[in-house]
Design a protein around this motif. Structure first.
Motif, PDB file in Angstrom:
ATOM      1  N   ILE A   1     -35.966 -34.281   7.846  1.00 41.81           N
ATOM      2  CA  ILE A   1     -35.439 -35.781   7.331  1.00 41.81           C
ATOM      3  C   ILE A   1     -35.886 -35.735   5.723  1.00 41.81           C
ATOM      4  CG2 ILE A   1     -35.970 -38.250   7.526  1.00 41.81           C
ATOM      5  CD1 ILE A   1     -34.330 -37.155   9.726  1.00 41.81           C
ATOM      6  N   VAL A   2     -34.826 -36.244   4.974  1.00 48.09           N
ATOM      7  CA  VAL A   2     -35.005 -36.422   3.664  1.00 48.09           C
ATOM      8  C   VAL A   2     -34.969 -38.047   3.441  1.00 48.09           C
ATOM      9  CG1 VAL A   2     -34.277 -36.202   1.213  1.00 48.09           C
ATOM     10  CG2 VAL A   2     -34.621 -34.144   2.662  1.00 48.09           C
ATOM     11  N   ASP A   3     -35.715 -38.790   2.892  1.00 45.46           N
ATOM     12  CA  ASP A   3     -35.689 -40.124   2.921  1.00 45.46           C
ATOM     13  C   ASP A   3     -35.434 -40.478   0.976  1.00 45.46           C
ATOM     14  OD1 ASP A   3     -36.604 -41.056   5.303  1.00 45.46           O
ATOM     15  OD2 ASP A   3     -38.588 -40.697   4.767  1.00 45.46           O
ATOM     16  N   VAL A   4     -34.490 -41.100   1.339  1.00 47.12           N
ATOM     17  CA  VAL A   4     -33.543 -41.237  -0.075  1.00 47.12           C
ATOM     18  C   VAL A   4     -33.950 -42.862  -0.444  1.00 47.12           C
ATOM     19  CG1 VAL A   4     -31.272 -41.609  -1.141  1.00 47.12           C
ATOM     20  CG2 VAL A   4     -31.789 -39.720   0.314  1.00 47.12           C
ATOM     21  N   ASP A   5     -34.387 -42.785  -1.795  1.00 48.54           N
ATOM     22  CA  ASP A   5     -34.595 -44.168  -2.445  1.00 48.54           C
ATOM     23  C   ASP A   5     -33.473 -44.789  -2.998  1.00 48.54           C
ATOM     24  OD1 ASP A   5     -35.605 -46.308  -3.949  1.00 48.54           O
ATOM     25  OD2 ASP A   5     -37.125 -45.258  -4.941  1.00 48.54           O
TER      26      ASP A   5
ATOM     27  N   LEU B   1     -29.743 -29.631  -0.959  1.00 44.87           N
ATOM     28  CA  LEU B   1     -29.664 -31.426  -0.945  1.00 44.87           C
ATOM     29  C   LEU B   1     -30.369 -31.566  -1.958  1.00 44.87           C
ATOM     30  CD1 LEU B   1     -28.884 -33.823   0.321  1.00 44.87           C
ATOM     31  CD2 LEU B   1     -30.827 -33.622   1.886  1.00 44.87           C
ATOM     32  N   ALA B   2     -31.691 -31.170  -2.063  1.00 42.42           N
ATOM     33  CA  ALA B   2     -32.513 -31.497  -3.207  1.00 42.42           C
ATOM     34  C   ALA B   2     -32.191 -31.189  -4.583  1.00 42.42           C
ATOM     35  CB  ALA B   2     -33.872 -30.575  -2.989  1.00 42.42           C
TER      36      ALA B   2
ATOM     37  N   GLU C   1     -29.908 -29.932   7.661  1.00 40.96           N
ATOM     38  CA  GLU C   1     -30.375 -28.540   8.041  1.00 40.96           C
ATOM     39  C   GLU C   1     -31.263 -27.943   7.246  1.00 40.96           C
ATOM     40  OE1 GLU C   1     -29.327 -26.838  10.732  1.00 40.96           O
ATOM     41  OE2 GLU C   1     -27.307 -27.523  11.436  1.00 40.96           O
ATOM     42  N   PRO C   2     -32.323 -27.452   7.846  1.00 38.13           N
ATOM     43  CA  PRO C   2     -33.705 -26.775   7.064  1.00 38.13           C
ATOM     44  C   PRO C   2     -32.990 -25.619   5.972  1.00 38.13           C
ATOM     45  CG  PRO C   2     -34.190 -26.882   9.066  1.00 38.13           C
ATOM     46  CD  PRO C   2     -32.882 -27.340   9.275  1.00 38.13           C
ATOM     47  N   ILE C   3     -32.047 -24.922   6.336  1.00 31.20           N
ATOM     48  CA  ILE C   3     -31.596 -23.895   5.393  1.00 31.20           C
ATOM     49  C   ILE C   3     -30.702 -24.529   4.100  1.00 31.20           C
ATOM     50  CG2 ILE C   3     -31.201 -22.356   7.249  1.00 31.20           C
ATOM     51  CD1 ILE C   3     -28.280 -22.763   7.247  1.00 31.20           C
ATOM     52  N   ALA C   4     -30.482 -25.881   4.371  1.00 32.95           N
ATOM     53  CA  ALA C   4     -29.535 -26.317   3.204  1.00 32.95           C
ATOM     54  C   ALA C   4     -30.476 -27.273   2.484  1.00 32.95           C
ATOM     55  CB  ALA C   4     -28.393 -27.114   3.961  1.00 32.95           C
ATOM     56  N   TYR C   5     -31.883 -27.514   2.808  1.00 26.07           N
ATOM     57  CA  TYR C   5     -32.642 -28.401   2.190  1.00 26.07           C
ATOM     58  C   TYR C   5     -32.642 -28.389   0.687  1.00 26.07           C
ATOM     59  CZ  TYR C   5     -37.319 -30.086   0.449  1.00 26.07           C
ATOM     60  OH  TYR C   5     -38.105 -30.787  -0.481  1.00 26.07           O
TER      61      TYR C   5
ATOM     62  N   ILE D   1     -30.935 -39.415  -8.247  1.00 24.46           N
ATOM     63  CA  ILE D   1     -31.407 -40.155  -6.765  1.00 24.46           C
ATOM     64  C   ILE D   1     -32.680 -39.680  -6.529  1.00 24.46           C
ATOM     65  CG2 ILE D   1     -30.755 -40.769  -4.404  1.00 24.46           C
ATOM     66  CD1 ILE D   1     -27.825 -40.250  -5.129  1.00 24.46           C
ATOM     67  N   LYS D   2     -33.658 -40.696  -6.069  1.00 31.32           N
ATOM     68  CA  LYS D   2     -35.045 -40.270  -5.967  1.00 31.32           C
ATOM     69  C   LYS D   2     -35.094 -40.106  -4.339  1.00 31.32           C
ATOM     70  CE  LYS D   2     -37.250 -42.857  -9.585  1.00 31.32           C
ATOM     71  NZ  LYS D   2     -37.808 -44.165 -10.005  1.00 31.32           N
ATOM     72  N   TRP D   3     -35.884 -39.034  -3.924  1.00 31.29           N
ATOM     73  CA  TRP D   3     -35.801 -38.606  -2.821  1.00 31.29           C
ATOM     74  C   TRP D   3     -37.183 -38.005  -2.308  1.00 31.29           C
ATOM     75  CZ3 TRP D   3     -36.974 -33.567  -1.652  1.00 31.29           C
ATOM     76  CH2 TRP D   3     -36.944 -32.977  -2.847  1.00 31.29           C
ATOM     77  N   ARG D   4     -37.738 -37.979  -1.135  1.00 25.31           N
ATOM     78  CA  ARG D   4     -38.730 -37.180  -0.429  1.00 25.31           C
ATOM     79  C   ARG D   4     -38.560 -36.505   0.646  1.00 25.31           C
ATOM     80  NH1 ARG D   4     -42.004 -39.328   3.306  1.00 25.31           N
ATOM     81  NH2 ARG D   4     -41.691 -41.479   3.711  1.00 25.31           N
ATOM     82  N   LEU D   5     -39.305 -35.587   0.923  1.00 22.97           N
ATOM     83  CA  LEU D   5     -39.091 -34.644   2.286  1.00 22.97           C
ATOM     84  C   LEU D   5     -40.290 -35.433   3.053  1.00 22.97           C
ATOM     85  CD1 LEU D   5     -37.955 -32.468   4.044  1.00 22.97           C
ATOM     86  CD2 LEU D   5     -39.938 -31.124   3.229  1.00 22.97           C
ATOM     87  N   ARG D   6     -39.607 -35.857   4.216  1.00 23.77           N
ATOM     88  CA  ARG D   6     -40.708 -36.726   5.180  1.00 23.77           C
ATOM     89  C   ARG D   6     -41.523 -35.659   5.863  1.00 23.77           C
ATOM     90  NH1 ARG D   6     -38.476 -40.540   9.892  1.00 23.77           N
ATOM     91  NH2 ARG D   6     -37.300 -41.359   7.970  1.00 23.77           N
ATOM     92  N   SER D   7     -43.018 -35.871   5.787  1.00 20.27           N
ATOM     93  CA  SER D   7     -43.853 -35.052   6.320  1.00 20.27           C
ATOM     94  C   SER D   7     -44.323 -35.741   7.666  1.00 20.27           C
ATOM     95  CB  SER D   7     -45.196 -35.025   5.422  1.00 20.27           C
ATOM     96  OG  SER D   7     -45.711 -36.224   5.431  1.00 20.27           O
TER      97      SER D   7
END
Length: 228
Positions: free
Chosen positions: A173-177, A142-143, A135-139, A151-157
């Protein structure tokens, strides 16, 4: 065998599971698009689509479909995967349709994956990130949680507009490494699934019944019983 030929081989094999007048669930992905374009027009089906993208691909071939709010359950769902291991565990969500695909998979009597050989892996997460729908309000929550666990991650553009990619459900979508996560895919799934604001995690563990993998030597068939 080039990837497109492998996809067509897998889609052709999957088409043998389809019969007229069945309720068919369709996931998403490039191999599913091959199935739609080359094989589905010959059948008379009631189709439930897991994503708007799949609905549009069906419409382009003149094929009507229902969406996930249909109360009917598919006899068979055919779906793609970003990665599949030999135990039939999957990474899903490269096309940002993971929630719809999960819903459809769990409603289906039989869930079959089709893919080319590049999607077969010995360890999930080693070479493809795990998509997480949030959910965008919880981004930011989560980060922070992911950072606290190192844990490495990136917000998908989105390559079609500025800003994040948005799912059919209006989420991000957050992509988790997961390449350095050594506790296994099941543990990672449960860790991610319990974080605030997470709607879905693109690890499908123990859900697929069968996978048809196109290779240079033909189609590899992985089945749930054989994989145990």
């Amino acid at each position: 065998m080039p990837a497109e030929s492998e996809k067509e081989a897998a889609a052709s094999e999957a088409s043998k599971l389809i019969h007229d007048h069945m309720i068919l669930g369709l996931g998403s992905g490039s191999t599913v698009e091959v199935l739609i374009n080359k094989f589905l027009p010959r059948f008379k089906l009631k189709i439930i689509a897991a994503s708007r993208a799949t609905q549009l691909a069906l419409q382009a071939k003149g094929i009507d479909s229902l969406f996930l709010d249909s109360p009917e359950n598919p006899e068979l769902t055919i779906d793609g995967a970003d990665r599949v291991d030999r135990n039939l565990n999957l990474i899903k969500g490269g096309g940002a349709a993971l929630l719809g695909e999960r819903v459809l998979a769990e409603r289906s009597s039989r869930y079959v994956i089709i893919a080319d050989s590049s999607k077969l892996t010995n360890r999930l997460g080693s070479d493809f990130p795990v998509p997480v729908e949030v959910e965008p309000i919880a981004y930011h929550n989560l980060a922070s949680e992911l950072d606290s666990m190192a844990i490495k991650w990136r917000l998908r553009s989105c390559n079609c507009k500025n800003g994040p990619a948005v799912t059919d459900n209006g989420n991000w979508i957050v992509d988790v490494d997961a390449s350095s996560f050594d506790r296994g895919a099941s543990d990672l799934y449960y860790i991610l699934r319990t974080l605030t604001g997470v709607v879905e995690v693109g690890l499908f563990i123990g859900i697929a019944d069968e996978a048809l993998i196109g290779t240079s030597q033909g189609v590899i068939r992985l089945t749930r019983n054989a994989s145990k």
